[in-house]
Design an enzyme around this catalytic site. Sequence first.
Site, PDB file in Angstrom:
ATOM      1  N   CYS A  12      11.188 -35.586  10.478  1.00  0.00           N
ATOM      2  CA  CYS A  12      13.092 -35.597   8.730  1.00  0.00           C
ATOM      3  C   CYS A  12      13.107 -35.049   7.953  1.00  0.00           C
ATOM      4  O   CYS A  12      11.994 -34.296   7.795  1.00  0.00           O
ATOM      5  CB  CYS A  12      12.435 -37.225   8.181  1.00  0.00           C
ATOM      6  N   CYS A  15       9.333 -34.665   6.290  1.00  0.00           N
ATOM      7  CA  CYS A  15       8.587 -33.544   7.174  1.00  0.00           C
ATOM      8  C   CYS A  15       9.104 -32.299   6.641  1.00  0.00           C
ATOM      9  O   CYS A  15       7.925 -31.121   6.445  1.00  0.00           O
ATOM     10  CB  CYS A  15       8.043 -34.017   8.453  1.00  0.00           C
ATOM     11  N   ASP A 437      39.239  -3.361  14.286  1.00  0.00           N
ATOM     12  CA  ASP A 437      39.117  -2.336  14.738  1.00  0.00           C
ATOM     13  C   ASP A 437      39.803  -2.387  15.716  1.00  0.00           C
ATOM     14  O   ASP A 437      39.960  -2.803  16.619  1.00  0.00           O
ATOM     15  CB  ASP A 437      37.169  -1.870  14.705  1.00  0.00           C
ATOM     16  N   ASP A 643      33.018  -2.017  17.684  1.00  0.00           N
ATOM     17  CA  ASP A 643      32.774  -2.211  18.691  1.00  0.00           C
ATOM     18  C   ASP A 643      31.013  -2.497  18.263  1.00  0.00           C
ATOM     19  O   ASP A 643      30.152  -1.604  19.397  1.00  0.00           O
ATOM     20  CB  ASP A 643      33.513  -0.969  19.850  1.00  0.00           C
ATOM     21  N   ASP A 647      30.896   1.442  13.607  1.00  0.00           N
ATOM     22  CA  ASP A 647      31.110   0.731  12.759  1.00  0.00           C
ATOM     23  C   ASP A 647      30.364  -0.624  11.769  1.00  0.00           C
ATOM     24  O   ASP A 647      30.853  -1.492  11.178  1.00  0.00           O
ATOM     25  CB  ASP A 647      32.298  -0.523  13.400  1.00  0.00           C
TER      26      ASP A 647
HETATM   27  P1  ADP Z   1      39.124   3.968  15.379  1.00  0.00           P
HETATM   28  O1  ADP Z   1      38.120   3.776  14.338  1.00  0.00           O
HETATM   29  O2  ADP Z   1      40.179   3.753  15.967  1.00  0.00           O
HETATM   30  O3  ADP Z   1      37.528   3.148  16.166  1.00  0.00           O
HETATM   31  P2  ADP Z   1      37.068   6.271  15.443  1.00  0.00           P
HETATM   32  O4  ADP Z   1      36.540   6.541  14.286  1.00  0.00           O
HETATM   33  O5  ADP Z   1      35.441   6.675  15.929  1.00  0.00           O
HETATM   34  O6  ADP Z   1      38.783   5.803  15.939  1.00  0.00           O
HETATM   35  O7  ADP Z   1      37.904   8.145  15.284  1.00  0.00           O
HETATM   36  C1  ADP Z   1      38.553   8.243  14.476  1.00  0.00           C
HETATM   37  C2  ADP Z   1      39.476   9.997  14.781  1.00  0.00           C
HETATM   38  O8  ADP Z   1      38.248  10.915  14.687  1.00  0.00           O
HETATM   39  C3  ADP Z   1      40.116   9.520  16.051  1.00  0.00           C
HETATM   40  O9  ADP Z   1      41.450   8.673  16.075  1.00  0.00           O
HETATM   41  C4  ADP Z   1      39.653  11.206  15.918  1.00  0.00           C
HETATM   42  O10 ADP Z   1      40.673  11.759  15.796  1.00  0.00           O
HETATM   43  C5  ADP Z   1      38.840  10.974  15.912  1.00  0.00           C
HETATM   44  N1  ADP Z   1      37.533  12.261  16.544  1.00  0.00           N
HETATM   45  C6  ADP Z   1      36.388  11.449  16.589  1.00  0.00           C
HETATM   46  N2  ADP Z   1      35.577  11.245  17.391  1.00  0.00           N
HETATM   47  C7  ADP Z   1      36.403  12.676  17.946  1.00  0.00           C
HETATM   48  C8  ADP Z   1      35.525  13.269  19.806  1.00  0.00           C
HETATM   49  N3  ADP Z   1      34.901  13.015  19.554  1.00  0.00           N
HETATM   50  N4  ADP Z   1      36.881  14.183  20.179  1.00  0.00           N
HETATM   51  C9  ADP Z   1      37.824  14.323  19.253  1.00  0.00           C
HETATM   52  N5  ADP Z   1      38.603  13.326  18.330  1.00  0.00           N
HETATM   53  C10 ADP Z   1      37.502  12.593  17.358  1.00  0.00           C
HETATM   54 MG    MG Z   2      35.502   2.409  17.074  1.00  0.00          MG
END
Ligand code: ADP
Ligand code: MG
Length: 756
Positions: A12, A15, A437, A643, A647
């Site tokens: 319980c 316990c 996101d 994802d 994030d």
């Molecule tokens: P989200 O917030 O949609 O998940 P991210 O935070 O991953 O997107 O990226 C935000 C922005 O940064 C993208 O829209 C792009 O403009 C730029 N960015 C990020 N990484 C890259 C990369 N490797 N090559 C080109 N642009 C990038």
């Molecule tokens: Mg993202």
Amino acid sequence: MKYTVDIQGMHCAACVHAVESSLADIPDVTDVSVSLVLHSATVTINDTRSSLVNELTKAVEDAGYSALGVRQEDTATTAASFARIDEDVSTLQRKVRVAVPLAFLTMAVSMILMFEPFTSQIDHTIANIFLITATTPVLWQGREFFRTALRAARQRTAVMDTLVTVGTSAAYLYSIVVIILHSLDTIPLSVHHHVGMYLDSAAMIVALVLFGRWLEARARTKTTDALRSLVSMRPTTARRQLHGSVDVVQLDDVRIGDQLVVLPGESIPTDGTVTSGTSDVNQSMLTGEALPVSKSPGDRVVGGTLNIDAVLTISVDRIGADTVLSQIVRRVEQAQQGKTAIQHLADRISAVFVPIVLAIAITTFIVWLLFDQSPQSIEHAITTSISVLIIACPCALGLAVPTAIVVGTGRAAQAGILFAAPSAVERLAEVTTVLFDKTGTLTEGRFEVSDIVADGPINEEDWAAIATVQSRSNHPIAVAMAQYARQKADVWTDADVTVQTVVGAGVEAVIHRPGHNKALRVRIGNPALLERSMLIVDQGTIAALEHFSQTGATAVIVNMNAVTRCVVALRDVVRPEAAEVVADLTRQGISSAIVSGDRTSTVQRLGQTLGIEESYGEISPGGKADLVDQLRQQQRRVAFVGDGVNDAPALASADVGIAMASGTDVAISTADVTLLRSDLHSVLAAISISRSTVTTIRRNLFFAFFYNVAAIPLAAGIFYPSYGLLLSPIVAAAAMALSSLTVVLTSLSLYRTRLS
Ligand code: ADP
Ligand code: MG
């Protein structure tokens, strides 16, 4: 260091409370969590001293229970806990087989003795001797209750078994005393009753409590079904290919890098990468995803999934505790062990409940003795106080929350939804806003280059630079750009490249090529990336970005040695189910919002197509966490769905962080909830399972608590003066057993929750 202690004899919430506080008193213990369902305690200790195992064992024994073994968490074999739970059931079953028939026999004999002509014709001495010899073995089957109550008494606490013990021993001892006094002719036979009248109550109470516990233990083993089936998915052998021959070996002997052959129809033994063969693999047992996934060389496969149609050879990547399946099992165990806020409340209630009930029973006894003027006042006093003790046992109270959590999280796991802790279930049920996101969550995160805008021609060297830089990043935008650029030029394999990722903005790279004495500095990303290096983004570029944004595309700037060369537009596929999921959430009164590092107009556009009014663009990963905090300050309960890759801060600051696994590569994140299926329907399913779990918990607590509390006045006999109604201790025992069983069965019905 984490230890798991297997414990016997807990029944319980009181316990659990007793064991917990005893373990918490050990020096250096930082966290204790006792599971009534798994019959174990998980203890976190900030020390590794050698006496720990003894200290843990002693603490459990001091609380009045037996410690069956102490194991370090990572070597934990869940199978061992299952074996123990099953053994508990069979021990109880043996006891029930002795106790129940004997108890019914005593009841039958006592009842016969109450009626003429039997009362005057049967020899009462012989009848009494018979009753005593039949009742005593029944009580012996219930010796565990008495032992637990005694140990608790020595600790100056009262547990649920205290109530059963006081109730039955009062009935038993009172009857024996009366029988002795009667045979010495000290007291006359009561007009209505036979003197040994409470012996059958004592026997029936013990028998019914045992019977109830047996039924409940049996039902409770079912609550762990989901976990059991996960554990049983681990294959035990593998076909290892070595020097051209294939041998069947134990999985424990397989090492990282071994080549394994998997025949069609067999389970994949452990996590690996396909080296030859192409076959469909059914991952539904892990992710709940119905459709098989095609795997060919280079693809990752997960141990425990089923190879369907062709021979695969895989190279082993992960073994033992590191595999996805082991991580899932551990995650599910974790979700079932911790405590919810409501459980803490239930624990606190049951800790004070037992002493209060003891006090009520004593009061009942005294009130009847003092105020009942009838010749049966002592009998009434005993009947009512025993009934109070028995009906108020908070047994069901201890089961109300954990059984619901175990079934709810188990059901979720079957659908590929992993909760990190029981409190996450509770929090998710209360969510009012889901913040999605954008990239990889609302969209599939599979970009394709759609347009390129440049002032002048883009030469091979530019493409080679783009391919070289972007093939070093696994951002979905980078993957798409690298693939596109490689069709135009080759990657510089002999160059010396340093790449810096600016999260949420892009990438910055410095390339040294042999034969070139000037380094090439490449920047690919959004305007924020250039601005942080004090570079000016010209009007033409801004106009191009804005143009693509309006059409819903994502556009990035390619800049070489501080000169903007071109703007590349990419399109991502919106998940087909996104709009439907948003609409469903709205129907349930949950608002949706969208956040992204992408341009505000792109984000707004996507929001419009999905029916999301609230959208936030150009927000860095850190900014996403701040946004979550802002929304929470508006009294909203926020779930953030991301994802899980970049994030993490937002996942952590949300009331509930939900991480979606990317594609078919199952990965478990540290978020509150991990979705193994890359399908937004899982978000709905997670919310609905958490809501039904919480509803079940509330219903259980009602059955367990209010029902018991409401029955106390009835048991105390307040309806006797006006209606002549008294609750017999036997009925009280049956009602108590029924309430525990109801709780377990209600929880089990969670397995039938529909999740889509
Ligand atoms: P989200 O917030 O949609 O998940 P991210 O935070 O991953 O997107 O990226 C935000 C922005 O940064 C993208 O829209 C792009 O403009 C730029 N960015 C990020 N990484 C890259 C990369 N490797 N090559 C080109 N642009 C990038
Ligand atoms: Mg993202």
